[in-house]
Design an enzyme around this catalytic site. Sequence first.
Site, short mmCIF file in Angstrom:
data_model
loop_
_atom_site.label_atom_id
_atom_site.label_comp_id
_atom_site.label_asym_id
_atom_site.label_seq_id
_atom_site.Cartn_x
_atom_site.Cartn_y
_atom_site.Cartn_z
N HIS A 190 14.15 -49.55 -21.30
CA HIS A 190 13.80 -48.28 -21.95
C HIS A 190 15.02 -47.81 -22.74
O HIS A 190 16.00 -47.38 -22.15
CB HIS A 190 13.41 -47.29 -20.85
CG HIS A 190 13.06 -45.91 -21.30
ND1 HIS A 190 11.76 -45.45 -21.34
CD2 HIS A 190 13.83 -44.88 -21.72
CE1 HIS A 190 11.75 -44.19 -21.77
NE2 HIS A 190 12.99 -43.82 -22.00
N CYS A 228 15.23 -36.58 -23.21
CA CYS A 228 15.15 -35.86 -21.94
C CYS A 228 15.66 -34.44 -22.09
O CYS A 228 16.79 -34.23 -22.53
CB CYS A 228 15.98 -36.60 -20.89
SG CYS A 228 16.04 -35.71 -19.32
N1 COA Z 1 4.05 -31.15 -10.03
C1 COA Z 1 3.56 -29.92 -9.85
N2 COA Z 1 4.15 -28.99 -9.06
C2 COA Z 1 5.25 -29.34 -8.41
C3 COA Z 1 5.81 -30.60 -8.54
C4 COA Z 1 5.16 -31.53 -9.39
N3 COA Z 1 5.65 -32.77 -9.59
N4 COA Z 1 6.94 -30.67 -7.81
C5 COA Z 1 7.09 -29.48 -7.22
N5 COA Z 1 6.07 -28.67 -7.59
C6 COA Z 1 5.90 -27.28 -7.19
C7 COA Z 1 6.07 -27.07 -5.70
O1 COA Z 1 4.85 -27.24 -5.04
C8 COA Z 1 6.56 -25.66 -5.65
O2 COA Z 1 5.47 -24.79 -5.86
P1 COA Z 1 5.39 -23.37 -5.11
O3 COA Z 1 6.55 -22.59 -5.64
O4 COA Z 1 4.07 -22.86 -5.56
O5 COA Z 1 5.47 -23.69 -3.66
C9 COA Z 1 7.46 -25.56 -6.87
O6 COA Z 1 6.96 -26.55 -7.80
C10 COA Z 1 8.91 -25.82 -6.59
O7 COA Z 1 9.02 -27.02 -5.86
P2 COA Z 1 10.42 -27.71 -5.53
O8 COA Z 1 10.17 -28.96 -4.76
O9 COA Z 1 11.33 -26.69 -4.92
O10 COA Z 1 10.92 -28.13 -6.95
P3 COA Z 1 12.30 -27.81 -7.66
O11 COA Z 1 12.30 -26.43 -8.14
O12 COA Z 1 13.42 -28.29 -6.81
O13 COA Z 1 12.19 -28.76 -8.95
C11 COA Z 1 11.31 -30.76 -9.92
C12 COA Z 1 12.14 -30.16 -8.80
C13 COA Z 1 11.41 -32.26 -9.79
C14 COA Z 1 9.85 -30.33 -9.77
C15 COA Z 1 11.83 -30.29 -11.30
O14 COA Z 1 13.22 -30.44 -11.34
C16 COA Z 1 11.19 -31.03 -12.43
O15 COA Z 1 10.00 -30.87 -12.70
N6 COA Z 1 11.90 -31.82 -13.20
C17 COA Z 1 11.31 -32.52 -14.32
C18 COA Z 1 12.18 -33.59 -14.77
C19 COA Z 1 11.58 -34.30 -15.94
O16 COA Z 1 10.40 -34.37 -16.16
N7 COA Z 1 12.48 -34.85 -16.76
C20 COA Z 1 12.13 -35.61 -17.91
C21 COA Z 1 11.74 -37.00 -17.58
S1 COA Z 1 13.10 -38.01 -17.12
ZN ZN Z 2 13.52 -41.81 -22.27
#
Ligand code: COA
Ligand code: ZN
Length: 308
Positions: free
Chosen positions: A209, A242
């Site tokens: 990738h 990203c």
């Molecule tokens: N899809 C939907 N909801 C999700 C989820 C998912 N994959 N992961 C967590 N949640 C929800 C939880 O249920 C929780 O909901 P609530 O507040 O209603 O209970 C809330 O989101 C927070 O959950 P938590 O586990 O504490 O997540 P976080 O705040 O630590 O965030 C990620 C972690 C992974 C969800 C977040 O950092 C993220 O989405 N990152 C995306 C990274 C990405 O896509 N990068 C680009 C590609 S490389």
């Molecule tokens: Zn990429």
Amino acid sequence: MTDTAIVREVGLRDGLQLVKEMLATGTKLEWCRLQAATGFTEFEVTSFVPPSVIPQFADAADVLEGAQKIDGIRPSVLVPNLKGGQIALDRGAEKIAFVLSASEEHNLSNVRKSTDASLAEFSELVAARAERGLENQVELSCAIATSFGCSIQGEVPEARVYDIAEQLADLGADELNIADTVGYANPLQVRHIFTELEACVGDVPLAAHFHDTRAMGLANVVAAVEAGVRRFDASLGGLGGCPFAPGATGNIATEDCVYLLESIGLGTGIDVSALLEVREKLDDWLPGERVEGRLMNAKPAKTYRPAA
Ligand code: COA
Ligand code: ZN
């Protein structure tokens, strides 16, 4: 060289991550349908992330459901954690791409936990698949982001990449996708790292990738081909990046990547001219968005011969 390669279109996921304007669900599916008709079988169609984190993917369930109805393709979805993986399993995804980073600092920025914690979640996802009896139906791929360097942390020790890859192979990953998230890789590094990885992950297939941030993208594809890699991600019009890595820009452009692979004798099953017609539509779908790629303007050479 007579051989084949798989190009997986990631424009609907990586490509749209930095696009502020919401692309309508119907347009996403039209993109997928039209591009499938040019010969693509593999698409990463969306990402199961909280809509508060990336609003573009608020329609993830609908996009997956729509893509599952398109004949001849296998849509995959990206998940950043176990929760996303569970949702993807429940929604019948055939291929799930879990993402973690070799860079500790990028992992913290991207998914708010340590890389080891992400590895533990991948292991739980493998177990969740087994609990549902889906081992033979659902492919679990894992992307190792920032495998060639990180725009937050800088150097990423290559030993850490091999260590993570070995752990993932032992945990049961069906594919490892080695990602240059921020366009830091060079061809010699790519050839070296993929060659070393092949020795440490047994028969787990490797995918590559690449981002073209520093114009090394296609050179890196050739280096990966030389190291034996036959699976490549690419994004139509070179969209992508990203949101949680500073300075990230687009993926290698799908049309340029397919043209390269075909030109060097790797059959992709994709009709380049038909693909350029889909590429043209991107300008209407995403007006004002910066689109890259050379083939669109230059068009295939008179001497171009697709691989047999
Ligand atoms: N899809 C939907 N909801 C999700 C989820 C998912 N994959 N992961 C967590 N949640 C929800 C939880 O249920 C929780 O909901 P609530 O507040 O209603 O209970 C809330 O989101 C927070 O959950 P938590 O586990 O504490 O997540 P976080 O705040 O630590 O965030 C990620 C972690 C992974 C969800 C977040 O950092 C993220 O989405 N990152 C995306 C990274 C990405 O896509 N990068 C680009 C590609 S490389
Ligand atoms: Zn990429």
